[in-house]
Design an enzyme around this catalytic site. Structure first.
Site, short mmCIF file in Angstrom:
data_model
loop_
_atom_site.label_atom_id
_atom_site.label_comp_id
_atom_site.label_asym_id
_atom_site.label_seq_id
_atom_site.Cartn_x
_atom_site.Cartn_y
_atom_site.Cartn_z
CB SER A 1 0.19 3.64 2.38
OG SER A 1 -0.87 2.80 2.76
CE1 TYR B 1 3.05 -0.76 -0.39
CE2 TYR B 1 1.39 -0.61 1.36
CZ TYR B 1 1.92 -0.15 0.17
OH TYR B 1 1.34 0.92 -0.48
CE LYS C 1 4.29 2.68 -0.57
NZ LYS C 1 4.58 3.43 -1.79
P1 NAD Z 1 0.22 0.01 -9.36
O1 NAD Z 1 0.90 -1.30 -9.17
O2 NAD Z 1 -0.94 0.06 -10.29
O3 NAD Z 1 1.29 1.09 -9.82
C1 NAD Z 1 2.64 0.99 -9.50
C2 NAD Z 1 3.44 1.15 -10.78
O4 NAD Z 1 4.83 1.04 -10.47
C3 NAD Z 1 3.12 0.04 -11.80
O5 NAD Z 1 2.85 0.62 -13.05
C4 NAD Z 1 4.39 -0.80 -11.83
O6 NAD Z 1 4.61 -1.38 -13.12
C5 NAD Z 1 5.44 0.21 -11.46
N1 NAD Z 1 6.65 -0.36 -10.87
C6 NAD Z 1 6.75 -1.32 -9.92
N2 NAD Z 1 8.04 -1.58 -9.67
C7 NAD Z 1 8.77 -0.75 -10.46
C8 NAD Z 1 10.17 -0.55 -10.66
N3 NAD Z 1 11.09 -1.25 -9.99
N4 NAD Z 1 10.56 0.38 -11.56
C9 NAD Z 1 9.65 1.09 -12.27
N5 NAD Z 1 8.32 0.94 -12.13
C10 NAD Z 1 7.89 0.03 -11.24
O7 NAD Z 1 -0.17 0.54 -7.92
P2 NAD Z 1 -1.09 1.76 -7.50
O8 NAD Z 1 -2.25 1.23 -6.79
O9 NAD Z 1 -1.26 2.70 -8.61
O10 NAD Z 1 -0.14 2.41 -6.40
C11 NAD Z 1 0.71 3.49 -6.69
C12 NAD Z 1 1.46 3.89 -5.44
O11 NAD Z 1 0.53 4.23 -4.42
C13 NAD Z 1 2.32 2.78 -4.86
O12 NAD Z 1 3.50 3.38 -4.36
C14 NAD Z 1 1.49 2.24 -3.73
O13 NAD Z 1 2.31 1.69 -2.72
C15 NAD Z 1 0.80 3.50 -3.24
N6 NAD Z 1 -0.47 3.24 -2.56
C16 NAD Z 1 -1.43 2.50 -3.17
C17 NAD Z 1 -2.63 2.26 -2.52
C18 NAD Z 1 -3.70 1.40 -3.15
O14 NAD Z 1 -4.54 0.89 -2.42
N7 NAD Z 1 -3.72 1.24 -4.47
C19 NAD Z 1 -2.84 2.82 -1.25
C20 NAD Z 1 -1.86 3.60 -0.67
C21 NAD Z 1 -0.66 3.80 -1.34
C1 WQD Z 2 -10.70 -3.32 2.73
C2 WQD Z 2 -11.64 -3.97 3.74
C3 WQD Z 2 -10.87 -6.10 4.53
C4 WQD Z 2 -11.07 -8.14 0.71
C5 WQD Z 2 -4.93 -2.29 1.66
C6 WQD Z 2 -3.51 -2.15 2.13
C7 WQD Z 2 -3.19 -0.70 2.35
C8 WQD Z 2 -3.52 0.13 1.12
C9 WQD Z 2 -4.89 -0.12 0.62
C10 WQD Z 2 -1.55 0.35 -0.20
C11 WQD Z 2 -10.90 -4.62 4.90
C12 WQD Z 2 -12.14 -6.26 3.73
C13 WQD Z 2 -11.15 -7.18 1.69
C14 WQD Z 2 -11.96 -9.25 0.76
C15 WQD Z 2 -12.94 -8.35 2.75
N1 WQD Z 2 -2.65 -0.18 0.03
N2 WQD Z 2 -12.06 -7.29 2.71
N3 WQD Z 2 -12.85 -9.31 1.78
O1 WQD Z 2 -6.64 -3.87 3.72
O2 WQD Z 2 -7.82 -1.64 4.01
O3 WQD Z 2 -5.78 -1.77 2.67
O4 WQD Z 2 -5.10 -1.53 0.46
O5 WQD Z 2 -0.95 1.17 0.45
O6 WQD Z 2 -1.85 -0.65 2.66
O7 WQD Z 2 -3.37 -2.86 3.35
O8 WQD Z 2 -7.81 -2.74 1.76
O9 WQD Z 2 -9.34 -3.45 -0.01
O10 WQD Z 2 -7.80 -5.16 1.02
O11 WQD Z 2 -9.69 -4.25 2.37
O12 WQD Z 2 -13.76 -8.47 3.65
O13 WQD Z 2 -11.91 -10.15 -0.08
O14 WQD Z 2 -12.33 -5.03 3.07
O15 WQD Z 2 -10.87 -6.94 5.64
O16 WQD Z 2 -11.69 -4.44 6.02
P1 WQD Z 2 -7.04 -2.58 3.17
P2 WQD Z 2 -8.63 -3.95 1.20
#
Ligand code: NAD
Ligand code: WQD
Length: 366
Positions: free
Chosen positions: A128, A156, A160
């Site tokens: 991330s 979190y 990562k």
């Molecule tokens: P998500 O929660 O939709 O997907 C994660 C999946 O993992 C889910 O289906 C959940 O049921 C499963 N899971 C959780 N714990 C588990 C366990 N112990 N065993 C087996 N399965 C398990 O999330 P997402 O948004 O699709 O994110 C996927 C990956 O990408 C995650 O690793 C997240 O940290 C990373 N990521 C997400 C974002 C974002 O903003 N969505 C940004 C950067 C990185």
């Molecule tokens: C985006 C922008 C908020 C909600 C998060 C995790 C990051 C990654 C992606 C997993 C920011 C603003 C948001 C609201 C707002 N996930 N905001 N009102 O914080 O950039 O990233 O998700 O890896 O680790 O930290 O994403 O969508 O929460 O926010 O004003 O109700 O929107 O301040 O500037 P963020 P976000």
């Protein structure tokens, strides 16, 4: 014949389901393990509806090394893993840190051990942009390149960053041990994919993000306000030193992101580079106000919002420098954030209950 077989952990989740779809569409066989903590098996039906192929599914927890090993034993053609399964709520990670370290770090170790035991040697990992923390603390690090020093500011993000180290150390050790033993070693490889802000839904309107709990990301929350589930959007701070006072993020369409996994996997299998990190972002930063404006244009009305204080831990600017992925992976984003807003709206407007309801027949017929 399939191009290859890939195990996808967390494959019924948001990004995992889109990546499973992309892999199936490009000739891979897909085996998913997920404990359904934050997802539903209905995602498998939607994948099948879209591409006519269905992943194999096992309800397995990634902390259960033995269960993972059994899946590998049952599918000896698996040579690669894409590892999504994780807990991902930043706020919650500070409240129950041991659970985040147990599942995210501990689960990744179980996975690597099961892979090693079964000679599965390529891993693509969901990292991330949050591992960079506040890149504005350095000069000239926005847009953020991969060589920007790591410095996560929440639990979190620290899980990562730790998993990146665990993968790097393990792949290096496996390569070195095999080489010393005079055995082929280059098959061990890892891709650390640092995603910026994933968003959007499938253009068909039948597949999208369907979290089990309350969303906290900007776009799903805008969707909730537009459907009337929430009264207004809270804008976290308009006193940032940006062009309009609100914070800047690099929003990337989940379909582009899924393709990024496909090309990273192909790159590992073809080039055998060891471990490499790539930013997956567009290189284009948008402010919160710009996102609201784009969403307003899609829904044809003004979203109600209120400016409140900055959210703790938020940073001014997280925009990717995606040059490395552009050049090495030949990957770049193709779908602008305006389209992500449109696709998100088609998904939430037509499926207010997410996967807990059937999609409207007109979308299925399309
Ligand atoms: P998500 O929660 O939709 O997907 C994660 C999946 O993992 C889910 O289906 C959940 O049921 C499963 N899971 C959780 N714990 C588990 C366990 N112990 N065993 C087996 N399965 C398990 O999330 P997402 O948004 O699709 O994110 C996927 C990956 O990408 C995650 O690793 C997240 O940290 C990373 N990521 C997400 C974002 C974002 O903003 N969505 C940004 C950067 C990185
Ligand atoms: C985006 C922008 C908020 C909600 C998060 C995790 C990051 C990654 C992606 C997993 C920011 C603003 C948001 C609201 C707002 N996930 N905001 N009102 O914080 O950039 O990233 O998700 O890896 O680790 O930290 O994403 O969508 O929460 O926010 O004003 O109700 O929107 O301040 O500037 P963020 P976000």
């Amino acid at each position: 014949m399939a191009v290859g077989t890939v195990l996808i952990t967390g494959g019924t989740g948001y990004i995992g389901s889109f990546t499973s779809l992309a892999l199936l569409e490009h000739g891979y066989d897909v085996v998913i393990v997920d404990n359904l903590y934050n997802s539903s098996k209905v995602a498998l039906d939607r994948i099948e509806l879209i591409c006519g192929r269905r992943p194999e599914f096992y309800k397995v927890d990634i902390t259960d090394e033995e269960a993972l090993s059994k899946v590998f034993e049952k599918h000896p053609s698996i040579d690669s893993v894409i590892h999504f399964a994780a807990l991902k709520a930043v706020g919650e990670s500070g409240e129950i840190p041991l659970e985040y370290y147990r599942v995210n770090v501990g689960g990744s170790i179980s996975l690597l051990r099961a892979m090693s035991k079964n000679n599965v040697t390529n891993i693509v990992f969901s990292s991330s942009a949050t591992v960079y923390g506040d890149a504005t603390r350095f000069e000239n690090m926005i847009p953020i390149p991969e060589h920007c020093p790591i410095g996560p500011t929440n639990t979190y993000g620290r899980t990562k960053a730790m998993i990146e180290d665990v993968i790097t150390d393990h792949v290096k050790a496996q390569r070195s041990n095999l080489q010393k033993a005079g055995k082929p070693f280059e098959q061990w490889n890892g891709a650390l994919l640092r995603y910026f802000n994933p968003c959007g839904a499938h253009p068909s309107g039948i597949m999208g993000e369907d979290p089990q709990g309350v969303p906290y990301n900007l776009l799903p929350l805008m969707g909730k306000v537009a459907t009337g589930d929430r009264e207004k959007l809270l804008v976290f701070g308009d006193d940032y030193p940006s062009r309009d006072g609100t914070a800047i993020r690099d929003y990337i369409h989940v379909v582009d992101l899924a393709k990024g996994h496909l090309v990273a996997l192909n790159y590992l299998r073809e080039n055998k580079p060891g471990v490499k990190a790539w930013n997956l972002g567009s290189g284009r930063g948008s402010t919160v106000y710009e996102m609201i404006k784009a969403f307003n244009a899609v829904i044809g009305r003004e979203l109600k919002y209120e400016v409140v204080a900055r959210r703790q831990g938020d940073v001014l600017d997280l925009t990717a420098n995606p040059t490395l992925a552009n050049e090495e992976l030949k990957w770049k984003t193709e779908i602008p954030m305006e389209q992500a807003c449109e696709d998100l709206w088609r998904w939430v407007n037509n499926n207010p209950q997410g996967y807990r309801q059937d999609p409207p027949p007109e979308l299925l017929a399309a």
